[in-house]
Design a protein around this motif. Sequence first.
Motif, PDB file in Angstrom:
ATOM      1  N   LYS A  61     -14.727 -80.959 -22.544  1.00  0.00           N
ATOM      2  CA  LYS A  61     -15.269 -79.667 -22.101  1.00  0.00           C
ATOM      3  C   LYS A  61     -15.411 -79.595 -20.581  1.00  0.00           C
ATOM      4  CE  LYS A  61     -18.607 -80.131 -25.768  1.00  0.00           C
ATOM      5  NZ  LYS A  61     -19.946 -79.801 -26.224  1.00  0.00           N
ATOM      6  N   ARG A  62     -14.730 -80.468 -19.855  1.00  0.00           N
ATOM      7  CA  ARG A  62     -14.931 -80.538 -18.397  1.00  0.00           C
ATOM      8  C   ARG A  62     -14.603 -79.250 -17.659  1.00  0.00           C
ATOM      9  NH1 ARG A  62     -12.051 -86.238 -17.318  1.00  0.00           N
ATOM     10  NH2 ARG A  62     -10.784 -85.405 -19.009  1.00  0.00           N
ATOM     11  N   ALA A  63     -13.752 -78.396 -18.219  1.00  0.00           N
ATOM     12  CA  ALA A  63     -13.386 -77.141 -17.540  1.00  0.00           C
ATOM     13  C   ALA A  63     -14.501 -76.089 -17.610  1.00  0.00           C
ATOM     14  CB  ALA A  63     -12.105 -76.571 -18.138  1.00  0.00           C
ATOM     15  N   LEU A  64     -15.415 -76.245 -18.548  1.00  0.00           N
ATOM     16  CA  LEU A  64     -16.457 -75.226 -18.739  1.00  0.00           C
ATOM     17  C   LEU A  64     -17.387 -75.109 -17.532  1.00  0.00           C
ATOM     18  CD1 LEU A  64     -17.644 -75.697 -22.435  1.00  0.00           C
ATOM     19  CD2 LEU A  64     -16.165 -73.912 -21.521  1.00  0.00           C
ATOM     20  N   ARG A  65     -17.769 -73.872 -17.255  1.00  0.00           N
ATOM     21  CA  ARG A  65     -18.760 -73.604 -16.211  1.00  0.00           C
ATOM     22  C   ARG A  65     -19.854 -72.696 -16.755  1.00  0.00           C
ATOM     23  NH1 ARG A  65     -16.846 -77.378 -15.015  1.00  0.00           N
ATOM     24  NH2 ARG A  65     -15.576 -77.954 -13.261  1.00  0.00           N
ATOM     25  N   LYS A  93     -17.507 -86.729 -26.745  1.00  0.00           N
ATOM     26  CA  LYS A  93     -17.594 -85.515 -25.921  1.00  0.00           C
ATOM     27  C   LYS A  93     -17.511 -85.885 -24.460  1.00  0.00           C
ATOM     28  CE  LYS A  93     -20.518 -83.674 -29.427  1.00  0.00           C
ATOM     29  NZ  LYS A  93     -21.076 -82.417 -29.769  1.00  0.00           N
ATOM     30  N   ILE A  94     -16.798 -85.055 -23.729  1.00  0.00           N
ATOM     31  CA  ILE A  94     -16.695 -85.223 -22.287  1.00  0.00           C
ATOM     32  C   ILE A  94     -17.202 -83.920 -21.679  1.00  0.00           C
ATOM     33  CG2 ILE A  94     -15.193 -85.771 -20.358  1.00  0.00           C
ATOM     34  CD1 ILE A  94     -13.188 -86.819 -22.589  1.00  0.00           C
ATOM     35  N   LEU A  95     -18.344 -84.023 -21.013  1.00  0.00           N
ATOM     36  CA  LEU A  95     -18.998 -82.836 -20.457  1.00  0.00           C
ATOM     37  C   LEU A  95     -18.600 -82.603 -19.008  1.00  0.00           C
ATOM     38  CD1 LEU A  95     -22.632 -83.414 -21.799  1.00  0.00           C
ATOM     39  CD2 LEU A  95     -20.864 -81.975 -22.794  1.00  0.00           C
ATOM     40  N   PRO A  96     -18.797 -81.379 -18.520  1.00  0.00           N
ATOM     41  CA  PRO A  96     -18.600 -81.118 -17.094  1.00  0.00           C
ATOM     42  C   PRO A  96     -19.526 -82.030 -16.268  1.00  0.00           C
ATOM     43  CG  PRO A  96     -18.846 -79.060 -18.290  1.00  0.00           C
ATOM     44  CD  PRO A  96     -19.177 -80.165 -19.249  1.00  0.00           C
ATOM     45  N   ALA A  97     -19.139 -82.299 -15.052  1.00  0.00           N
ATOM     46  CA  ALA A  97     -19.899 -83.217 -14.195  1.00  0.00           C
ATOM     47  C   ALA A  97     -21.272 -82.673 -13.794  1.00  0.00           C
ATOM     48  CB  ALA A  97     -19.092 -83.538 -12.938  1.00  0.00           C
ATOM     49  N   GLU A  98     -21.421 -81.356 -13.820  1.00  0.00           N
ATOM     50  CA  GLU A  98     -22.678 -80.755 -13.397  1.00  0.00           C
ATOM     51  C   GLU A  98     -23.820 -81.178 -14.312  1.00  0.00           C
ATOM     52  OE1 GLU A  98     -19.883 -79.126 -13.905  1.00  0.00           O
ATOM     53  OE2 GLU A  98     -19.309 -78.367 -11.934  1.00  0.00           O
ATOM     54  N   LYS A  99     -24.888 -81.688 -13.724  1.00  0.00           N
ATOM     55  CA  LYS A  99     -26.025 -82.196 -14.506  1.00  0.00           C
ATOM     56  C   LYS A  99     -26.727 -81.088 -15.292  1.00  0.00           C
ATOM     57  CE  LYS A  99     -25.612 -86.465 -13.995  1.00  0.00           C
ATOM     58  NZ  LYS A  99     -25.064 -87.127 -15.168  1.00  0.00           N
ATOM     59  N   TRP A 100     -26.744 -79.865 -14.765  1.00  0.00           N
ATOM     60  CA  TRP A 100     -27.403 -78.777 -15.479  1.00  0.00           C
ATOM     61  C   TRP A 100     -26.736 -78.526 -16.826  1.00  0.00           C
ATOM     62  CZ3 TRP A 100     -24.736 -74.582 -17.134  1.00  0.00           C
ATOM     63  CH2 TRP A 100     -23.540 -74.265 -16.479  1.00  0.00           C
ATOM     64  N   PHE A 101     -25.407 -78.722 -16.887  1.00  0.00           N
ATOM     65  CA  PHE A 101     -24.691 -78.478 -18.141  1.00  0.00           C
ATOM     66  C   PHE A 101     -25.144 -79.488 -19.193  1.00  0.00           C
ATOM     67  CE2 PHE A 101     -21.408 -78.220 -21.274  1.00  0.00           C
ATOM     68  CZ  PHE A 101     -20.966 -76.917 -21.214  1.00  0.00           C
ATOM     69  N   GLU A 102     -25.195 -80.745 -18.804  1.00  0.00           N
ATOM     70  CA  GLU A 102     -25.649 -81.792 -19.723  1.00  0.00           C
ATOM     71  C   GLU A 102     -27.074 -81.514 -20.208  1.00  0.00           C
ATOM     72  OE1 GLU A 102     -26.372 -86.613 -19.828  1.00  0.00           O
ATOM     73  OE2 GLU A 102     -25.229 -85.749 -18.178  1.00  0.00           O
ATOM     74  N   LYS A 103     -27.907 -81.065 -19.282  1.00  0.00           N
ATOM     75  CA  LYS A 103     -29.302 -80.751 -19.628  1.00  0.00           C
ATOM     76  C   LYS A 103     -29.364 -79.611 -20.649  1.00  0.00           C
ATOM     77  CE  LYS A 103     -33.549 -80.883 -17.234  1.00  0.00           C
ATOM     78  NZ  LYS A 103     -34.090 -81.191 -15.948  1.00  0.00           N
ATOM     79  N   THR A 131     -14.250 -90.018 -19.585  1.00  0.00           N
ATOM     80  CA  THR A 131     -12.813 -89.740 -19.572  1.00  0.00           C
ATOM     81  C   THR A 131     -12.270 -89.722 -20.991  1.00  0.00           C
ATOM     82  OG1 THR A 131     -12.161 -92.069 -19.481  1.00  0.00           O
ATOM     83  CG2 THR A 131     -12.559 -90.965 -17.358  1.00  0.00           C
ATOM     84  N   VAL A 132     -11.083 -89.151 -21.150  1.00  0.00           N
ATOM     85  CA  VAL A 132     -10.424 -89.130 -22.446  1.00  0.00           C
ATOM     86  C   VAL A 132     -10.055 -90.561 -22.850  1.00  0.00           C
ATOM     87  CG1 VAL A 132      -8.344 -88.388 -23.675  1.00  0.00           C
ATOM     88  CG2 VAL A 132      -9.556 -86.767 -22.232  1.00  0.00           C
ATOM     89  N   GLU A 133      -9.594 -91.337 -21.892  1.00  0.00           N
ATOM     90  CA  GLU A 133      -9.227 -92.731 -22.166  1.00  0.00           C
ATOM     91  C   GLU A 133     -10.409 -93.508 -22.737  1.00  0.00           C
ATOM     92  OE1 GLU A 133      -6.403 -90.756 -19.741  1.00  0.00           O
ATOM     93  OE2 GLU A 133      -8.531 -91.063 -19.301  1.00  0.00           O
ATOM     94  N   GLN A 134     -11.565 -93.323 -22.111  1.00  0.00           N
ATOM     95  CA  GLN A 134     -12.783 -93.976 -22.580  1.00  0.00           C
ATOM     96  C   GLN A 134     -13.146 -93.500 -23.991  1.00  0.00           C
ATOM     97  OE1 GLN A 134     -16.406 -92.746 -20.590  1.00  0.00           O
ATOM     98  NE2 GLN A 134     -17.316 -94.781 -20.788  1.00  0.00           N
ATOM     99  N   ALA A 135     -12.969 -92.221 -24.234  1.00  0.00           N
ATOM    100  CA  ALA A 135     -13.288 -91.648 -25.546  1.00  0.00           C
ATOM    101  C   ALA A 135     -12.364 -92.198 -26.625  1.00  0.00           C
ATOM    102  CB  ALA A 135     -13.196 -90.129 -25.492  1.00  0.00           C
TER     103      ALA A 135
END
Length: 138
Positions: A61-65, A93-103, A131-135
Amino acid sequence: MENFDLAFEERYASVLVNREDGIIICTLLTDYVPIEDFKITFEKISEIVKKGDFSKFIFDKRALRAFHQPSMEWYFLTWKKEMYDYGLSVHRKILPAEKWFEKMVMIAKKQIMENNPENIIDKLDIKYCDTVEQAIVS
């Protein structure tokens, strides 16, 4: 992605499958996905799951804003529950880097679980990856 084939790609998502390892990867391509389009995409993924032997679903989901709780609720309570019945029990799951999204995700998840005690979360293997590789390997 080695050993992955493109199942389908559309405006909002790209979906890869590795039938040998039983893995599906859904990568969102835009910063927001309207709920009806989200459901259509996941209904297509459902058809793939039902015809194969898949156990792991990777959701990039990294593209999500934008965070959309109704989409998350449907995905969490309806889609995951149905897919569990077909053997899909490992979720990465791979989240966007922004901490607010994870929260926001964690707050929504807590609320969904409290409001829906019949959820199947305790039966699923869910992990967050960078990362996808890690997942794939986790």
